[in-house]
Design an enzyme around this catalytic site. Sequence first.
Site, PDB file in Angstrom:
ATOM      1  N   ARG A  63     -34.288 -90.684  35.337  1.00  0.00           N
ATOM      2  CA  ARG A  63     -33.051 -90.500  36.105  1.00  0.00           C
ATOM      3  C   ARG A  63     -31.911 -89.995  35.213  1.00  0.00           C
ATOM      4  O   ARG A  63     -31.084 -89.181  35.650  1.00  0.00           O
ATOM      5  CB  ARG A  63     -32.664 -91.818  36.770  1.00  0.00           C
ATOM      6  N   HIS A  67     -29.619 -86.735  36.045  1.00  0.00           N
ATOM      7  CA  HIS A  67     -28.161 -86.832  36.150  1.00  0.00           C
ATOM      8  C   HIS A  67     -27.465 -86.058  35.044  1.00  0.00           C
ATOM      9  O   HIS A  67     -26.304 -85.675  35.199  1.00  0.00           O
ATOM     10  CB  HIS A  67     -27.732 -88.303  36.148  1.00  0.00           C
ATOM     11  N   ASN A  95     -23.213 -93.032  38.622  1.00  0.00           N
ATOM     12  CA  ASN A  95     -23.740 -93.658  37.405  1.00  0.00           C
ATOM     13  C   ASN A  95     -23.241 -95.076  37.144  1.00  0.00           C
ATOM     14  O   ASN A  95     -23.918 -95.857  36.473  1.00  0.00           O
ATOM     15  CB  ASN A  95     -23.392 -92.788  36.189  1.00  0.00           C
ATOM     16  N   HIS A 194     -38.813 -90.652  43.012  1.00  0.00           N
ATOM     17  CA  HIS A 194     -38.533 -91.946  43.644  1.00  0.00           C
ATOM     18  C   HIS A 194     -39.813 -92.718  43.974  1.00  0.00           C
ATOM     19  O   HIS A 194     -39.754 -93.742  44.636  1.00  0.00           O
ATOM     20  CB  HIS A 194     -37.693 -91.747  44.904  1.00  0.00           C
ATOM     21  N   THR A 195     -40.937 -92.242  43.466  1.00  0.00           N
ATOM     22  CA  THR A 195     -42.153 -93.038  43.525  1.00  0.00           C
ATOM     23  C   THR A 195     -42.110 -94.163  42.495  1.00  0.00           C
ATOM     24  O   THR A 195     -42.957 -95.057  42.503  1.00  0.00           O
ATOM     25  CB  THR A 195     -43.400 -92.164  43.303  1.00  0.00           C
ATOM     26  N   ASP A 241     -40.241 -97.177  46.016  1.00  0.00           N
ATOM     27  CA  ASP A 241     -41.590 -97.118  46.589  1.00  0.00           C
ATOM     28  C   ASP A 241     -42.085 -98.559  46.674  1.00  0.00           C
ATOM     29  O   ASP A 241     -42.384 -99.184  45.657  1.00  0.00           O
ATOM     30  CB  ASP A 241     -42.501 -96.273  45.706  1.00  0.00           C
TER      31      ASP A 241
END
Length: 321
Positions: A63, A67, A95, A194-195, A241
């Site tokens: 992440r 970002h 953040n 996003h798993t 997930d």
Amino acid sequence: MASSSSFIAIVTLALLLFFMGSVNAQLSTNFYSSSCPNLFSTVKSTVQSAISKEARMGASLLRLFFHDCFVNGCDGSILLDDTSNFIGEKNAVPNRNSARGFDVVDNIKSAVENVCPGVVSCADILAIASRDSVVILGGPNWNVKLGRRDARTASQAAANNGIPPPTSNLNQLISRFNNLGLSTTDLVALSGSHTIGQARCTSFRPRIYNETNIDTSFAQTRRSNCPRASGSGDNNLAPLDVQTPTKFENNYYKNLLQNKGLLHSDQQLFNGGSTDSIVRTYSNSESNFNSDFAAAMIKMGDIKPLTGSNGEIRKNCRRLN
């Protein structure tokens, strides 16, 4: 005279090809092969150690790279602490109380500085660490292009405006990714990150209480740890997930088919729109997802890098030299 003209034409063409090549070759997979031959093993061992202590850290490092790249390019600016000259990105809305893994990046940087001081940028360390995190958690491998240099400034405003919020609709997501040179397929593939990982209650509260395109039992489960009232349990976590939050595979897309996307922006990818077919493809084929994800990560890593004499090679990722 003709031979002279031909010579000039050949030289001009050679120079043109040289400059075209230099633009395209600013980043390369073997950038540090001579200057820091043990770079990859040094980074991976530190990432492996961090993930062994806390599996969630793999998602956190991945992440950070997202970002970073989405705000003025992949330049390590997200790592900078505030100074008297600028307010950085760490406390921007996307953040604050959310971005994490900075200590791990410090550890990686220290280990790299021990083997080749002053050579490898913090921006490149983020790129390698994100790849290693995915691989360690069971995802695809890819050759990371390197040669980025580190920004000398950061912008909280740019972070507030540049990172798509979890309230984004599909058109907003497509537009933001397209503006950065990323396709709609890249959007759906990269969302598959996003798993792994966790989200805070503040990110999904509106979805589990107000939306109808959500599995009822799934919403009820999430409500148990995320009270309706704002300010109550805001930082409580839930897995993005629900099945395998520390294993990188394609369950994320299978969840979307069942209306079990945790974030509003997740479920937007499968909600009767133009991306439904891509979600179906990835839910049926982990290999398709893996190959598209790897390709999209390489493309994202190409967003506006600082190269040549631009920027610097920070000694400490948190502050300018």
